[in-house]
Write an enzyme that holds these catalytic residues in place. Structure first.
Site, mmCIF file in Angstrom:
data_model
loop_
_atom_site.group_PDB
_atom_site.id
_atom_site.type_symbol
_atom_site.label_atom_id
_atom_site.label_comp_id
_atom_site.label_asym_id
_atom_site.label_seq_id
_atom_site.Cartn_x
_atom_site.Cartn_y
_atom_site.Cartn_z
ATOM 1 N N GLU A 192 0.838 -0.954 0.273
ATOM 2 C CA GLU A 192 -0.185 -0.123 -0.019
ATOM 3 C C GLU A 192 0.442 1.334 -0.452
ATOM 4 O O GLU A 192 0.541 2.192 -0.914
ATOM 5 C CB GLU A 192 -1.048 0.392 1.679
ATOM 6 C CG GLU A 192 -2.113 -1.030 1.110
ATOM 7 C CD GLU A 192 -1.229 -2.208 2.228
ATOM 8 O OE1 GLU A 192 -0.268 -2.661 2.032
ATOM 9 O OE2 GLU A 192 -2.180 -3.116 2.431
ATOM 10 N N CYS A 210 -2.860 -4.254 7.053
ATOM 11 C CA CYS A 210 -2.758 -4.366 8.414
ATOM 12 C C CYS A 210 -2.812 -3.223 8.654
ATOM 13 O O CYS A 210 -2.935 -2.446 9.173
ATOM 14 C CB CYS A 210 -0.834 -4.520 9.004
ATOM 15 S SG CYS A 210 0.080 -3.319 8.223
ATOM 16 N N CYS A 261 -0.330 -0.237 7.576
ATOM 17 C CA CYS A 261 -0.959 0.253 6.475
ATOM 18 C C CYS A 261 -2.794 0.902 6.446
ATOM 19 O O CYS A 261 -2.278 1.804 5.593
ATOM 20 C CB CYS A 261 -1.825 -0.514 5.182
ATOM 21 S SG CYS A 261 0.470 -1.201 4.726
ATOM 22 N N SER A 270 18.524 -42.533 -13.472
ATOM 23 C CA SER A 270 16.834 -41.158 -14.387
ATOM 24 C C SER A 270 17.320 -39.891 -14.419
ATOM 25 O O SER A 270 16.475 -39.192 -14.964
ATOM 26 C CB SER A 270 16.296 -41.106 -12.451
ATOM 27 O OG SER A 270 16.738 -40.409 -12.440
ATOM 28 N N TRP A 293 18.558 -38.112 -17.519
ATOM 29 C CA TRP A 293 17.196 -36.922 -17.360
ATOM 30 C C TRP A 293 16.430 -38.031 -18.261
ATOM 31 O O TRP A 293 16.149 -37.886 -19.571
ATOM 32 C CB TRP A 293 17.698 -35.665 -17.284
ATOM 33 C CG TRP A 293 18.914 -35.241 -16.925
ATOM 34 C CD1 TRP A 293 20.059 -35.331 -16.847
ATOM 35 C CD2 TRP A 293 18.941 -34.482 -15.350
ATOM 36 N NE1 TRP A 293 21.272 -34.369 -16.158
ATOM 37 C CE2 TRP A 293 20.105 -34.100 -15.291
ATOM 38 C CE3 TRP A 293 18.074 -35.033 -14.115
ATOM 39 C CZ2 TRP A 293 20.984 -34.130 -14.230
ATOM 40 C CZ3 TRP A 293 18.962 -34.387 -13.394
ATOM 41 C CH2 TRP A 293 19.809 -34.184 -13.539
ATOM 42 N N ARG A 350 12.101 -24.405 -7.421
ATOM 43 C CA ARG A 350 13.077 -25.127 -6.060
ATOM 44 C C ARG A 350 13.437 -23.392 -5.392
ATOM 45 O O ARG A 350 13.292 -23.502 -4.047
ATOM 46 C CB ARG A 350 14.461 -25.350 -6.649
ATOM 47 C CG ARG A 350 13.695 -26.854 -6.683
ATOM 48 C CD ARG A 350 15.727 -27.449 -7.382
ATOM 49 N NE ARG A 350 15.643 -29.027 -7.255
ATOM 50 C CZ ARG A 350 16.751 -29.558 -7.506
ATOM 51 N NH1 ARG A 350 17.879 -29.013 -7.234
ATOM 52 N NH2 ARG A 350 17.144 -31.220 -7.318
ATOM 53 N N LEU A 386 21.011 -30.463 -4.633
ATOM 54 C CA LEU A 386 18.964 -29.848 -4.138
ATOM 55 C C LEU A 386 19.139 -28.212 -3.804
ATOM 56 O O LEU A 386 18.236 -27.805 -3.097
ATOM 57 C CB LEU A 386 18.588 -30.254 -3.404
ATOM 58 C CG LEU A 386 18.425 -32.338 -3.117
ATOM 59 C CD1 LEU A 386 17.850 -32.806 -1.820
ATOM 60 C CD2 LEU A 386 17.348 -32.793 -4.085
ATOM 61 N N GLU A 394 11.123 -34.165 -3.459
ATOM 62 C CA GLU A 394 11.291 -34.557 -4.667
ATOM 63 C C GLU A 394 12.260 -35.941 -4.994
ATOM 64 O O GLU A 394 12.674 -36.478 -5.665
ATOM 65 C CB GLU A 394 12.797 -33.641 -4.946
ATOM 66 C CG GLU A 394 12.400 -32.001 -5.283
ATOM 67 C CD GLU A 394 13.031 -31.829 -6.740
ATOM 68 O OE1 GLU A 394 13.854 -32.247 -7.526
ATOM 69 O OE2 GLU A 394 13.564 -30.395 -6.331
ATOM 70 N N GLY A 400 12.064 -39.838 -3.582
ATOM 71 C CA GLY A 400 11.896 -40.441 -4.909
ATOM 72 C C GLY A 400 10.220 -41.411 -4.889
ATOM 73 O O GLY A 400 9.702 -40.444 -3.988
HETATM 74 N N1 LIG Z 1 12.427 -38.756 -12.014
HETATM 75 C C1 LIG Z 1 12.186 -37.673 -10.815
HETATM 76 O O1 LIG Z 1 11.651 -36.696 -10.922
HETATM 77 C C2 LIG Z 1 12.970 -38.470 -9.900
HETATM 78 C C3 LIG Z 1 13.066 -37.708 -8.295
HETATM 79 C C4 LIG Z 1 14.148 -38.337 -7.364
HETATM 80 C C5 LIG Z 1 14.242 -39.802 -6.964
HETATM 81 N N2 LIG Z 1 14.133 -40.486 -8.267
HETATM 82 C C6 LIG Z 1 14.666 -42.113 -8.615
HETATM 83 O O2 LIG Z 1 13.521 -42.682 -7.519
HETATM 84 C C7 LIG Z 1 14.307 -43.733 -7.406
HETATM 85 C C8 LIG Z 1 14.729 -44.015 -5.523
HETATM 86 O O3 LIG Z 1 13.066 -43.586 -5.773
HETATM 87 P P1 LIG Z 1 13.099 -44.667 -3.652
HETATM 88 O O4 LIG Z 1 12.166 -44.901 -3.666
HETATM 89 O O5 LIG Z 1 14.085 -45.837 -4.088
HETATM 90 O O6 LIG Z 1 13.833 -44.126 -2.855
HETATM 91 P P2 LIG Z 1 13.087 -42.818 -1.277
HETATM 92 O O7 LIG Z 1 11.369 -42.961 -1.897
HETATM 93 O O8 LIG Z 1 14.413 -41.484 -2.549
HETATM 94 O O9 LIG Z 1 13.828 -42.776 -0.549
HETATM 95 C C9 LIG Z 1 12.786 -43.596 0.508
HETATM 96 C C10 LIG Z 1 14.063 -44.464 1.554
HETATM 97 O O10 LIG Z 1 13.826 -43.712 2.759
HETATM 98 C C11 LIG Z 1 13.576 -43.659 4.138
HETATM 99 N N3 LIG Z 1 12.539 -43.042 4.610
HETATM 100 C C12 LIG Z 1 12.350 -42.325 5.559
HETATM 101 N N4 LIG Z 1 11.047 -42.003 6.349
HETATM 102 C C13 LIG Z 1 10.088 -42.989 5.491
HETATM 103 C C14 LIG Z 1 8.877 -43.379 5.102
HETATM 104 N N5 LIG Z 1 8.176 -42.019 6.002
HETATM 105 N N6 LIG Z 1 8.319 -43.203 4.136
HETATM 106 C C15 LIG Z 1 9.163 -44.072 3.159
HETATM 107 N N7 LIG Z 1 10.902 -44.399 2.849
HETATM 108 C C16 LIG Z 1 10.677 -43.787 4.326
HETATM 109 C C17 LIG Z 1 13.846 -44.689 3.898
HETATM 110 O O11 LIG Z 1 15.587 -44.925 3.982
HETATM 111 P P3 LIG Z 1 15.799 -46.565 4.961
HETATM 112 O O12 LIG Z 1 15.306 -47.764 3.868
HETATM 113 O O13 LIG Z 1 17.440 -45.978 5.062
HETATM 114 O O14 LIG Z 1 15.162 -46.731 5.575
HETATM 115 C C18 LIG Z 1 13.710 -45.501 2.616
HETATM 116 O O15 LIG Z 1 13.846 -46.744 2.102
HETATM 117 C C19 LIG Z 1 16.027 -43.549 -7.420
HETATM 118 O O16 LIG Z 1 16.426 -44.519 -8.635
HETATM 119 C C20 LIG Z 1 16.144 -42.296 -8.160
HETATM 120 O O17 LIG Z 1 16.775 -42.238 -8.605
HETATM 121 C C21 LIG Z 1 13.603 -39.779 -9.402
#
Ligand SMILES: NC(=O)c1ccc[n+]([C@@H]2O[C@H](COP(=O)([O-])OP(=O)(O)OC[C@H]3O[C@@H](n4cnc5c(N)ncnc54)[C@H](OP(=O)(O)O)[C@@H]3O)[C@@H](O)[C@H]2O)c1
Length: 370
Positions: free
Chosen positions: A52, A75, A84, A168, A170, A184, A204, A298, A300
């Site tokens: 404002e 505010c 303001c 992965s 790219w 990000r 990241l 992000e 997996g």
């Molecule tokens: N295309 C994309 O945008 C993209 C982005 C990111 C990743 N990726 C790919 O995804 C793959 C990895 O994915 P992912 O599913 O294997 O692993 P993730 O989701 O990255 O990590 C899973 C791990 O996180 C930990 N964790 C902690 N709290 C958790 C919870 N509440 N629930 C689940 N896990 C928890 C566990 O570790 P512990 O086993 O040590 O207990 C679990 O094994 C890679 O190949 C990567 O290249 C792709």
């Protein structure tokens, strides 16, 4: 008000923890003259004047009797800057159009009331949904006490995050990746699972085309690593001086492991949960206590699935590449048990589709409850 919303958006990288606010001062049509903009402004960053005041200061003639369009209730309290409402009254503004009331229960409606008591006409609710969307992090944070959670991924047409071997990089092209860097830069935390850190060794960090000279802070980089498996030579740790790293681990992990990582500059925080599954609500609560109002998750696959199954996702951003990866072992964006019928599927609202080179971003909100 549309113009005011666009202006407010310009503060997106620098206003945190304040809301994004824009203001346009208009001389209404009269005596055969069309309406005209006298001045406009937006909140640039914390500690700087509110929208404002910026708009009033920019007016090309005294704004006596003019209308101010503001994206958020003005505010009426003394904060880092004077209220303001005072500036609008001193300037002799006759009408204030407000898109949405303040989310703070203690101050909501007070600015509007004060203006009305001084004879200013106040109309509330013009483009309210757009104004809430603009400040969705802020509203969610202040009403729910948790950060707004965005799940972000790059997938193939068949929804794969990686190949069956975990490769992965790219999936999407340069334009999509550049877009993701802009996103990000808007959040205060970027989170990934330990498997992603082990597979991709990501930094990241936001690397957008440009960053503001002042007022922007690099987001906290967060890893969910129950057993502290992160390697000491991970990019995240190597770049710890550029942006902070926080690792959440289980309560059972030996203190020596945590200390070793602290020695490398990371914050290590223990949290509840079961084996391999940290309690995500606790993690988000801890991030909120650190002032994080928007977090970009992000991956997996397991981390995305855990957030979705815990009903903690607010928004989804999926960059879809025109490719097919296949393989039933290859991770998909959302694993888990899944729903039984199509009627039970989660649907996105407020959809945006953006073409980025050969890829398409599909973005939407999962729980439109601000
Ligand atoms: N295309 C994309 O945008 C993209 C982005 C990111 C990743 N990726 C790919 O995804 C793959 C990895 O994915 P992912 O599913 O294997 O692993 P993730 O989701 O990255 O990590 C899973 C791990 O996180 C930990 N964790 C902690 N709290 C958790 C919870 N509440 N629930 C689940 N896990 C928890 C566990 O570790 P512990 O086993 O040590 O207990 C679990 O094994 C890679 O190949 C990567 O290249 C792709």
């Amino acid at each position: 008000m549309r113009r005011a919303l666009d202006l407010a958006q310009q503060g997106r990288l620098t206003v945190h923890p304040n809301p994004r606010v824009g203001c346009v001062v208009v001389r209404p049509a009269g005596k055969g003259e069309p309406s005209r903009i006298l001045g406009e402004g937006y909140h640039r960053r914390q500690g700087m004047p509110h929208a404002e005041r910026e708009a009033l200061a920019a007016c090309v003639e005294p704004p006596q009797g003019a209308t101010a369009y503001v994206t958020l209730e003005p505010c009426c309290h003394h904060g880092a800057t004077p209220p303001c409402t005072e500036a609008l009254l001193q300037a002799g503004i006759a009408r204030v159009v407000v898109a949405v009331a303040d989310p703070f229960p203690q101050v909501r409606g007070k600015g509007i009331e004060l203006l009305r008591q001084h004879g200013v006409q106040v109309d509330v609710g013009l483009l309210e949904e757009d104004a809430r969307y603009l400040n969705r992090f802020f509203f969610h944070f202040h009403t729910r006490g948790l950060p707004w959670v965005i799940l972000k991924a790059a997938v193939s047409l068949d929804g794969k995050l990686a190949t069956r071997t975990g490769h992965s990089q790219w999936i999407t092209g340069e334009e999509a990746r550049a877009h993701a860097h802009e996103i990000r830069a808007e959040v205060q935390a970027i989170l990934a699972g330990i498997q992603t850190v082990l597979a991709d060794d990501p930094r990241l960090t936001p690397r957008p085309a440009s960053l503001p000279e002042a007022g922007w802070h690099p987001p906290l980089r967060v890893v969910l690593d129950p057993e502290l498996r992160i390697p000491y030579d991970a990019q995240l740790l190597k770049t710890v001086k550029r942006a902070p790293v926080r690792i959440y681990c289980s309560r059972e992990v030996p203190e020596t492991l945590a200390q070793a990582l602290r020695g490398r500059g990371a914050e290590v925080e223990r949290t509840g949960g079961t084996a391999h599954r940290l309690n995500l609500t606790e993690v988000l609560g801890s991030l909120a206590r650190s002032g994080v109002s928007g977090v970009l998750v992000e991956g997996g696959a397991r981390i995305h699935t855990a957030f979705l199954e815990a009903n903690l996702v607010n928004e989804v951003m999926v960059y879809v590449a025109p490719s097919l990866i296949g393989g039933k072992e290859a991770p998909t964006f959302y694993m888990g048990r899944g729903v039984d019928t199509i009627q039970q599927s989660m649907r996105l609202e407020r959809l945006r589709r953006i073409h980025l080179g050969e890829d398409t971003l599909i973005q939407g909100i999962l729980r439109w409850r601000l």
